[in-house]
Design a protein around this motif. Structure first.
Motif, short mmCIF file in Angstrom:
data_model
loop_
_atom_site.label_atom_id
_atom_site.label_comp_id
_atom_site.label_asym_id
_atom_site.label_seq_id
_atom_site.Cartn_x
_atom_site.Cartn_y
_atom_site.Cartn_z
N MET A 31 -3.42 69.53 11.22
CA MET A 31 -4.63 68.73 11.47
C MET A 31 -4.49 67.81 12.68
O MET A 31 -5.49 67.34 13.20
N GLY A 32 -3.27 67.53 13.05
CA GLY A 32 -3.02 66.68 14.21
C GLY A 32 -1.83 67.24 14.95
O GLY A 32 -1.34 68.33 14.64
N THR A 33 -1.31 66.47 15.92
CA THR A 33 -0.22 66.98 16.74
C THR A 33 1.04 67.24 15.93
O THR A 33 1.66 68.31 16.05
N GLU A 34 1.42 66.28 15.10
CA GLU A 34 2.69 66.42 14.37
C GLU A 34 2.59 67.46 13.26
O GLU A 34 3.51 68.26 13.08
N THR A 35 1.50 67.44 12.53
CA THR A 35 1.35 68.42 11.44
C THR A 35 1.25 69.84 12.02
O THR A 35 1.78 70.78 11.45
N SER A 36 0.59 69.98 13.17
CA SER A 36 0.50 71.30 13.81
C SER A 36 1.86 71.78 14.28
O SER A 36 2.21 72.95 14.13
N ARG A 37 2.64 70.86 14.83
CA ARG A 37 3.97 71.25 15.32
C ARG A 37 4.85 71.70 14.17
O ARG A 37 5.56 72.70 14.26
N LEU A 38 4.75 70.96 13.06
CA LEU A 38 5.54 71.31 11.88
C LEU A 38 5.14 72.69 11.36
O LEU A 38 5.97 73.53 11.03
N ARG A 39 3.82 72.90 11.29
CA ARG A 39 3.33 74.19 10.81
C ARG A 39 3.79 75.31 11.73
O ARG A 39 4.26 76.35 11.27
N ASP A 40 3.67 75.11 13.04
CA ASP A 40 4.08 76.15 13.99
C ASP A 40 5.58 76.43 13.88
O ASP A 40 6.00 77.58 13.96
N ASN A 41 6.37 75.39 13.69
CA ASN A 41 7.82 75.57 13.60
C ASN A 41 8.22 76.35 12.35
O ASN A 41 9.18 77.11 12.38
N ASP A 42 7.50 76.12 11.26
CA ASP A 42 7.90 76.75 10.00
C ASP A 42 7.14 78.03 9.69
O ASP A 42 7.42 78.70 8.70
N TYR A 43 6.21 78.38 10.54
CA TYR A 43 5.34 79.53 10.27
C TYR A 43 6.12 80.82 10.10
O TYR A 43 5.73 81.70 9.34
N TYR A 44 7.25 80.93 10.81
CA TYR A 44 8.03 82.16 10.76
C TYR A 44 8.45 82.49 9.32
O TYR A 44 8.69 83.65 8.99
N LEU A 45 8.56 81.48 8.47
CA LEU A 45 9.01 81.72 7.10
C LEU A 45 8.00 82.57 6.32
O LEU A 45 8.38 83.27 5.37
N LEU A 46 6.75 82.52 6.74
CA LEU A 46 5.74 83.33 6.05
C LEU A 46 5.97 84.82 6.35
O LEU A 46 5.62 85.67 5.54
#
Lengths: 317, 541, 272
Positions: free
Chosen positions: B437-452
């Protein structure tokens, strides 16, 4: 106008000398020093890139010291620096090989062959490598499949590494598996022969007199001994220069990581390096002041490293 | 002459020739500009997609003819600047005073205070002309059309709301298009696999179709995957799907009854414990994402837009998701007949995913794009504005849509039948929120997305790592950044408030008060709540 | 030429110069405001510097401009505060004095880099409103006071108690737009933490007697009222605002939802 010789002391008071230097000095001050000084000043402000800035003192620096992403990015960059230094070896070896070619004509043609790829801009190089890393169409996976390397990696993963990065049923995702990010960044540029580096080493090798080789031959030195006892020690100045360039370039650089992995540093942020974090903070988070503070920290680190390099890594001729 | 001298002569001659050519080019351009009686209107943009530049050329020539009929000698010049260098070019031109009269403006993202193309509020205020005085007057080029007499702002699909800068309280740009997201497919290949069956309209049909494509490829030894993905294309599809699962949750969390999801509200709700990454809705959206991700080519997350297009035009995939702005580009590049269909979201009756949805998503919020602003103080800005009037008129926008293959921004403009499928679906429900939803939450999501992808059978690993990596802290970071930004905007507005009060004490003054009070209240509310939550030791700020 | 005549000539010349300065000073404030509206705060400040110190309007313009000079430092904020304080000390009751007091309150509330001083800001706004209840900025100051009261992190009172206390004030805000914003603030506060949706609705309906100016803000406003009225059983109000919403925002992303509300409230299409 005839040349005029004058003492150093007199030269200090000769306005004409200053006049000749002034234009270049002006340009350097404007385009090199001013942006740097501006960055230093802005690192003490909360600045989002526009006209508006708010003074916050040392807050950007204290935030940087407590920033876990920045800390881990320095770990990553340290690994890349060490790898970068090791990756100098092929260039040194190639320079030695070229230097030892008896025929001048063949030496010339090898040098031309080295120069030709230099016309390809670095950016294009990176994009080509991005294509090499493509899991479905890339050259690396195709080669690994062809030569059975992938099977070996799958076996290694299943029995030794347990990374789940090498799977038999899917191509290797070099830039999408966190554990493969750093190996991919290190592997980039294989076989790690840079034309400029080879030329620098070659220049050093060519300054070694023929009599030194003659003396070595008389003493019965082997090729390897010639390299370890004569050539390598005598090109240490160039090696040191290259080490400095590699360290500074790697510390500052982030273009490779940005183009291959994106501004977030790839999966799990494994590819995040200080320069990329600086970019991320500036252009993604809009924290330009904080990005300047990171830049200043990088500058200090490079300055300190350069100082120690110059002071303690002496080359005895 | 020896060999060296000959080579040197050739080298210097080449250099000289290049210099003379460059000189001639610049001189000729300058001479053209000096033609007496000819007014040059220049406009610049970064859209290098296929078909757009030629469309602008067509529109420019049409406008020149219209002006000639009025006895005016006008020449319109287009400057297409590559996207990567546009921000630098923009600043150089504006600061140097050499900017064209019309420049494309993109929206400032709330995350950074700056748009991707280098626009900030300060730059807009300083260098661009507000057109508010004109937006409530009818467009003179709409005389004799169904839009005759309609105020200019009301002729746009979004009422020109995207053109309105809420900090400066003025309208600054004129949009020419709007966009939607669709699924493009390889028609002949689809026919080969499915015969005359139409493309899937619903999620389960879509999954079945993807499975059929995979089996088809395997049976024939083809390297065929259902969907071409990339870090650019994939989110267009996956976010659309995932957003359906938070429709009901978003409404429950909508404390202020606005009926649309608000990021601050959602993040505060997370911190209060009203939802988390393991909530049924979020788990469903992650499962849905994983089911779609399985049908992209392996490693799609690491490739970019061009690679996905490459896979698609090379017929290694059947589907690709893209925006309506890519319609013409894809048609030009694809050596096959292109089909387009709506993104097949789950039905409300779906046993796994339907219960979290109200219904199919609405595209009413898609808004407008390809907006142009008038540079302040530019020569003949009256004609530049006139050109913008023409481009956004009923006829002008229809011509634009016809030639570019892009959707028009003006209402009632008839679209080509190939574009009908892109027209936005208004009836539907707003998709709610995603994890970024913001810069930090997006970065976290992008970093961990590979786990999906790494653990495709269940989102549990992603959920574990995601929360452990500090999603709560990221929410606090984003909320704090948002609050700081809002309060900074509010303090800047004080000077404007005084200025408007002194100058006219009219609508603008009160509009600013309304804006300022509401923003300040929102910021105080968030700050107060964050304070409470951190006092209760649940979170650290 | 007699000495007397010469003396009169000198006096006339000085007076003309003074008039020119005064005239130039009056223009200065206008120019400063004009530049401020274009976010050209640095140029505005330069223009204000050229104005004479006696020109209260120009000094006030300078102080308010300083608040947004590109480099925001506490030193700049202090300068602005000092200028405003001097203006208030000289005359607290003229137009400039009143405006200066408002912005002194704003400095304490929002501009100080050392941190907001809500107690001081509240005191300043309260004092201003008591002294000049008919002035728009004083009334706006009252609304700011309400905001700070509602979201005071130091207060142990629950929000509901604070709202009750503020409701009891019954302020007479003559400026209709400011009055509207007061009700918007109260309405929003009642929604926070679900204190009272019916009370929130009352405030919103009062605010709509004046109406929202911002087009986009109005769409949210109508949607909120329609939704609140539906939830609290105010069927006629819900129908009215659903219709208003659909009339003005037919292409909004909530239009379908609002249409459903309307169908639900008017199952046979009959008016309430």
């Amino acid at each position: 106008m005839a040349a005029v010789s004058m003492s150093g002391r007199r030269a200090l008071y000769n306005w004409r000398i200053y006049l000749y230097v002034l234009p270049s000095l002006g340009l350097i001050l404007t385009f090199c020093y001013f942006p740097a000084i501006s960055a230093v000043v802005r690192s003490f402000f909360e600045w989002q890139g526009g006209d508006y800035m708010q003074f916050i003192g040392w807050e950007n620096y204290t935030n940087a010291f407590n920033d876990p992403v920045l800390r881990s990015s320095f770990v990553t960059i340290s690994v890349l620096i060490v790898a970068g230094i090791i990756k100098m070896v092929p260039s040194i070896l190639l320079a030695v090989l070229i230097h030892r070619i008896a025929s001048d004509r063949w030496q010339y043609w090898y040098r031309v062959l080295l120069i030709i790829p230099m016309v390809v801009p670095d950016l294009v190089n990176i994009f080509i490598w991005k294509f090499f890393f493509d899991p479905n169409l890339g050259l690396i996976n195709a080669s690994f499949d062809l030569f059975g390397i992938k099977s070996a990696l799958v076996w290694l993963d299943q029995h030794v590494l347990h990374w789940s990065a090498f799977r038999p049923d899917s191509p290797i995702s070099w830039l999408n598996e966190p554990r493969l990010i750093i190996p991919s960044l290190i592997f980039w540029g294989f076989p790690w022969i840079g034309a400029m580096s080879v030329y620098i080493f070659l220049a050093g090798l060519q300054s070694i007199g023929a009599e030194v080789y003659e003396a070595a031959e008389l003493d019965g030195a082997s090729s390897w001994q010639k390299f370890t006892k004569i050539e390598f020690p005598l090109i240490m100045t160039q090696v040191r220069l290259n080490v400095i360039l590699v360290v500074i370039g790697t510390l500052q650089g982030y273009g490779l990581q940005y183009l291959l992995l994106g501004p977030a540093g790839g999966p799990a942020g494994r590819g995040m390096v200080p320069g990329l974090w600086m970019f991320n903070r500036a252009f993604i988070a809009g924290q330009f002041g904080y990005a300047c503070a990171i830049g200043m920290m990088l500058f200090l680190i490079i300055a300190v490293l350069t100082y120690f390099n110059n002071k303690y890594i002496r080359v005895e001729k | 002459m020896n060999r060296d001298k000959i080579l040197n002569t050739i080298g210097f001659s080449l250099l000289g020739l290049c210099f003379l050519f460059a000189l001639w080019n610049v001189a000729f351009r300058t001479v053209r500009e000096l033609e007496p009686g000819v007014v040059t209107i220049r406009f610049a943009h970064w859209q290098l997609e296929g078909g757009l530049r030629s469309t602008f050329d067509i529109l420019s020539r049409e406008y020149e003819k219209i002006c000639a009929a009025r006895g005016l000698k006008v020449r319109v010049e287009q400057q297409a600047i590559p996207e990567r260098v546009f921000p630098n070019w923009l600043v150089t031109q504006l600061v140097g005073g050499k900017a064209p009269q019309i420049i494309a403006i993109d929206n400032i993202t709330s995350g950074s205070g700056m748009s991707p193309k280098g626009m900030t509020t300060d730059r807009i205020a300083r260098y661009f002309e507000a057109i508010s005085a004109r937006v409530h007057e009818p467009n003179p080029y709409n005389i004799g059309t169904p839009l005759e007499g309609v105020p200019w702002c009301d002729t746009f699909v979004d009422g020109m709301s995207r053109s309105y800068d809420s900090n400066l309280l003025d309208y600054y740009s004129v949009p020419l298009s709007m966009y939607t997201f669709r699924l493009f497919y390889n028609k002949p290949l689809y026919r080969e696999i499915f015969g005359d069956a139409p493309p899937p309209t619903e999620y389960r049909e879509f999954l079945k179709a993807c499975a059929t494509i995979t089996a088809y490829g395997r049976a024939r030894g083809l390297n065929l995957v259902p969907i071409a993905g990339s870090k650019y294309n994939a989110p267009m599809l996956t976010d659309y799907f995932a957003g359906t699962q938070t429709q009901k949750l978003g409404r429950r969390l909508n404390r202020f009854n606005t009926l649309v999801s608000n990021d601050s509200e959602v993040m505060l709700a997370y911190l209060r414990g009203e939802w988390n990454v393991r909530s049924p809705e979020i788990t469903a959206s992650l499962r849905l994402l994983q089911s779609i991700n399985r049908n992209f080519q392996p490693g799609f997350q690491q490739v970019d837009r061009d690679s996905a297009t490459f896979y698609f035009v090379q017929e290694r995939c059947v589907f690709v998701s893209a925006g309506s702005w890519d319609n013409t580009s894809l048609r030009i590049q694809a050596p096959f007949d292109l089909g387009v269909c709506h993104i097949p979201v789950p039905a409300v009756s779906d046993p796994d995913y339907g219960r979290f949805m109200y219904g199919p998503p609405t595209e009413a919020a898609n808004g407008t794009a390809l907006a142009f602003g008038l540079v302040r103080g530019a020569a003949r800005s009256d004609l530049a504005l006139d050109f913008l009037h023409y481009l956004s008129s009923y006829h002008g926008n229809a011509l634009f849509s016809k030639h570019s293959g892009w959707l028009p921004s003006v209402i009632k403009v008839p679209v080509d039948e190939t574009l009908e499928v892109f027209e936005p679906v208004i009836d539907g429900y707003p998709n709610a929120f995603g994890l970024g939803m913001g810069t930090e939450t997006s970065r976290l999501r992008d970093n961990d997305y590979y786990l999906l992808q790494a653990f495709p059978d269940s989102p549990q690993k992603f959920q574990d790592v995601f929360e452990r990596n500090g999603y709560g802290k990221a929410c606090i970071g984003d909320l704090t950044s948002w609050q700081t930004r809002v309060l900074r905007i509010v303090t800047r507005q004080d000077t404007l408030l005084a200025a408007y009060y002194e100058r006219s004490r009219d609508r603008k003054f009160y509009e600013l008060i309304e804006q300022q009070i509401q923003q300040e209240q929102s910021a105080y509310m968030v700050d107060s709540e964050l304070s409470t939550l951190t006092k209760e030791n649940q979170w650290q700020r | 030429m007699s000495m007397q005549f010469l003396r009169w000539l000198i006096v006339a010349w000085v007076a003309a110069g003074g008039c020119r300065e005064a005239f130039a000073g009056g223009e200065a404030a206008t120019e400063v405001w004009s530049l401020d509206t274009m976010y050209r705060f640095s140029e505005a400040y330069q223009r204000a510097l050229a104005a004479p110190l006696e020109d209260r309007a120009a000094q006030y313009a300078k102080a308010v401009t300083i608040l947004n000079l590109p480099t925001k430092t506490q030193s700049n904020i202090n300068d602005a505060a000092n200028i405003l304080t001097a203006l208030v000390t000289a005359d607290a009751d003229d137009e400039v004095g009143v405006c200066a007091q408002y912005f002194l309150g704003r400095i304490a509330q929002a501009h100080n880099l050392d941190g907001a001083n809500f107690p001081k800001a509240r005191e300043l706004f309260r004092k201003l409103y008591r002294a000049h209840p008919g002035h728009s900025l004083a009334q706006l100051g009252y609304v700011q006071w309400v905001l700070m009261e509602l979201y005071d992190k130091q207060s142990a009172d629950p929000l509901a108690a604070r709202l009750r206390r503020l409701e009891a004030e019954q302020p007479a805000l003559a400026d209709r737009e400011v009055w509207k914003n007061y009700h918007l603030v109260m309405g929003q506060a009642y929604m926070t933490g679900d204190v009272s949706k019916p009370r929130a609705l009352e405030h919103y309906l009062l605010a709509d007697q004046v109406g929202m100016i911002r087009w986009r803000g109005r769409s949210d406003f109508y949607a909120v009222i329609a939704s609140l009225a539906r939830e609290t059983g105010r069927r006629e109000v819900a129908v009215e605002y659903c219709r208003k919403f659909l009339r003005d925002y037919p292409r909004d992303q909530r239009s379908h939802i609002i249409r459903q509300f309307l169908n639900e409230l008017q199952p046979n299409g009959t008016p309430p």
